[in-house]
Design a protein around this motif. Structure first.
Motif, PDB file in Angstrom:
ATOM      1  N   THR A  54       0.838  -1.193   0.000  1.00 28.52           N
ATOM      2  CA  THR A  54       0.000   0.000   0.000  1.00 28.52           C
ATOM      3  C   THR A  54       0.876   1.247   0.000  1.00 28.52           C
ATOM      4  N   ALA A  55       0.337   2.313  -0.558  1.00 26.07           N
ATOM      5  CA  ALA A  55       0.980   3.625  -0.505  1.00 26.07           C
ATOM      6  C   ALA A  55      -0.096   4.676  -0.753  1.00 26.07           C
ATOM      7  N   TYR A  56       0.087   5.827  -0.156  1.00 30.46           N
ATOM      8  CA  TYR A  56      -0.804   6.947  -0.431  1.00 30.46           C
ATOM      9  C   TYR A  56      -0.293   7.703  -1.639  1.00 30.46           C
ATOM     10  N   MET A  57      -1.218   8.090  -2.538  1.00 30.51           N
ATOM     11  CA  MET A  57      -0.862   8.887  -3.718  1.00 30.51           C
ATOM     12  C   MET A  57      -1.823  10.061  -3.850  1.00 30.51           C
ATOM     13  N   LYS A  58      -1.319  11.145  -4.429  1.00 30.51           N
ATOM     14  CA  LYS A  58      -2.087  12.368  -4.627  1.00 30.51           C
ATOM     15  C   LYS A  58      -1.647  13.020  -5.926  1.00 30.51           C
ATOM     16  N   LYS A  59      -2.576  13.712  -6.575  1.00 24.39           N
ATOM     17  CA  LYS A  59      -2.263  14.500  -7.774  1.00 24.39           C
ATOM     18  C   LYS A  59      -2.596  15.960  -7.491  1.00 24.39           C
ATOM     19  N   ASP A  60      -1.836  16.873  -8.118  1.00 29.11           N
ATOM     20  CA  ASP A  60      -2.165  18.303  -8.040  1.00 29.11           C
ATOM     21  C   ASP A  60      -3.341  18.652  -8.940  1.00 29.11           C
ATOM     22  N   LEU A  84      -0.508  -3.490 -11.729  1.00 30.92           N
ATOM     23  CA  LEU A  84      -0.541  -2.032 -11.669  1.00 30.92           C
ATOM     24  C   LEU A  84      -1.848  -1.579 -11.048  1.00 30.92           C
ATOM     25  N   VAL A  85      -1.771  -0.672 -10.107  1.00 33.30           N
ATOM     26  CA  VAL A  85      -2.954  -0.039  -9.534  1.00 33.30           C
ATOM     27  C   VAL A  85      -2.758   1.468  -9.685  1.00 33.30           C
ATOM     28  N   THR A  86      -3.812   2.172 -10.150  1.00 33.94           N
ATOM     29  CA  THR A  86      -3.672   3.588 -10.457  1.00 33.94           C
ATOM     30  C   THR A  86      -4.536   4.464  -9.560  1.00 33.94           C
ATOM     31  N   LYS A  87      -4.098   5.682  -9.407  1.00 29.59           N
ATOM     32  CA  LYS A  87      -4.799   6.706  -8.625  1.00 29.59           C
ATOM     33  C   LYS A  87      -6.028   7.179  -9.394  1.00 29.59           C
ATOM     34  N   THR A  91      -8.008  15.023  -6.643  1.00 31.04           N
ATOM     35  CA  THR A  91      -6.808  15.612  -6.029  1.00 31.04           C
ATOM     36  C   THR A  91      -6.677  15.266  -4.547  1.00 31.04           C
ATOM     37  N   SER A  92      -7.396  14.261  -4.079  1.00 31.63           N
ATOM     38  CA  SER A  92      -7.311  13.822  -2.681  1.00 31.63           C
ATOM     39  C   SER A  92      -6.185  12.799  -2.532  1.00 31.63           C
ATOM     40  N   TRP A  93      -5.713  12.657  -1.300  1.00 33.84           N
ATOM     41  CA  TRP A  93      -4.837  11.534  -1.000  1.00 33.84           C
ATOM     42  C   TRP A  93      -5.671  10.260  -1.079  1.00 33.84           C
ATOM     43  N   GLU A  94      -5.123   9.238  -1.709  1.00 36.58           N
ATOM     44  CA  GLU A  94      -5.817   7.957  -1.852  1.00 36.58           C
ATOM     45  C   GLU A  94      -4.868   6.829  -1.475  1.00 36.58           C
ATOM     46  N   LEU A  95      -5.343   5.893  -0.669  1.00 34.31           N
ATOM     47  CA  LEU A  95      -4.556   4.719  -0.323  1.00 34.31           C
ATOM     48  C   LEU A  95      -4.730   3.680  -1.422  1.00 34.31           C
ATOM     49  N   CYS A 123       2.522  14.427  -9.147  1.00 33.49           N
ATOM     50  CA  CYS A 123       1.977  13.321  -8.361  1.00 33.49           C
ATOM     51  C   CYS A 123       2.876  13.165  -7.139  1.00 33.49           C
ATOM     52  N   TYR A 124       2.296  12.695  -6.045  1.00 31.93           N
ATOM     53  CA  TYR A 124       3.038  12.503  -4.798  1.00 31.93           C
ATOM     54  C   TYR A 124       2.817  11.093  -4.290  1.00 31.93           C
ATOM     55  N   VAL A 125       3.852  10.520  -3.628  1.00 38.39           N
ATOM     56  CA  VAL A 125       3.779   9.187  -3.036  1.00 38.39           C
ATOM     57  C   VAL A 125       4.268   9.295  -1.598  1.00 38.39           C
ATOM     58  N   ASP A 126       3.486   8.727  -0.667  1.00 37.44           N
ATOM     59  CA  ASP A 126       3.818   8.803   0.760  1.00 37.44           C
ATOM     60  C   ASP A 126       3.447   7.478   1.429  1.00 37.44           C
ATOM     61  N   THR A 127       4.172   7.104   2.463  1.00 36.84           N
ATOM     62  CA  THR A 127       3.843   6.023   3.378  1.00 36.84           C
ATOM     63  C   THR A 127       3.652   4.664   2.699  1.00 36.84           C
ATOM     64  N   LEU A 128       4.718   4.123   2.207  1.00 37.50           N
ATOM     65  CA  LEU A 128       4.726   2.785   1.617  1.00 37.50           C
ATOM     66  C   LEU A 128       4.685   1.742   2.729  1.00 37.50           C
ATOM     67  N   SER A 129       3.858   0.720   2.528  1.00 39.99           N
ATOM     68  CA  SER A 129       3.766  -0.382   3.486  1.00 39.99           C
ATOM     69  C   SER A 129       3.716  -1.697   2.718  1.00 39.99           C
ATOM     70  N   ILE A 130       4.432  -2.703   3.214  1.00 44.18           N
ATOM     71  CA  ILE A 130       4.488  -4.009   2.548  1.00 44.18           C
ATOM     72  C   ILE A 130       4.279  -5.086   3.604  1.00 44.18           C
TER      73      ILE A 130
END
Length: 133
Positions: A54-60, A84-87, A91-95, A123-130
């Protein structure tokens, strides 16, 4: 740069972890078949057990760019095709959650991608979890 940049930044973050990766897609050269990409992690996995990433992603901008998480296919037995999983287009953060079950022990790379759709944006990527039970 080749029609984009990837930078560690601390202005736009999801969890207050201190930083997120920013992908700036600056040209129509970086379409979905030639995305900006970066390895976020190399992960040792066991055979015959579900891997969840999992990771959080966001677009401007909701529709100027696309972004997602990827594991390449053909690296390990049991994962013959790209996963592949896409956002979504907002423009919200999405897990984002990516899953696969290898049938072989090995190491696989988790990648983040960004590509041009109709305009320049970030695009932004935050908080990767495996995890793997």
């Amino acid at each position: 740069t080749d029609s984009g940049t990837m930078n560690k930044q601390s202005t736009t973050t999801q969890t207050g972890s201190g930083f997120a990766w920013q992908f700036t897609v600056s040209s129509a050269n970086r379409i979905s078949t030639y995305p900006l990409w970066m390895r976020l992690a190399s992960v040792a996995v066991a055979a015959n057990s579900l891997v969840t990433i999992t990771a959080y992603m966001k677009k401007d901008h909701a529709t100027n760019v696309g972004c997602g998480l990827r594991v390449r296919g053909g690296v390990l037995t049991g994962v013959p095709n790209e996963v592949l999983v896409t956002k979504t287009n907002d423009t919200s953060w999405e897990l984002l959650t990516l899953t696969f079950t290898p049938t072989q022990i090995g190491v696989i790379d988790v990648e983040s991608l960004a590509w041009y759709v109709s305009g320049t944006s970030n695009c932004y990527v935050d908080t990767l979890s495996i995890s793997q039970p």
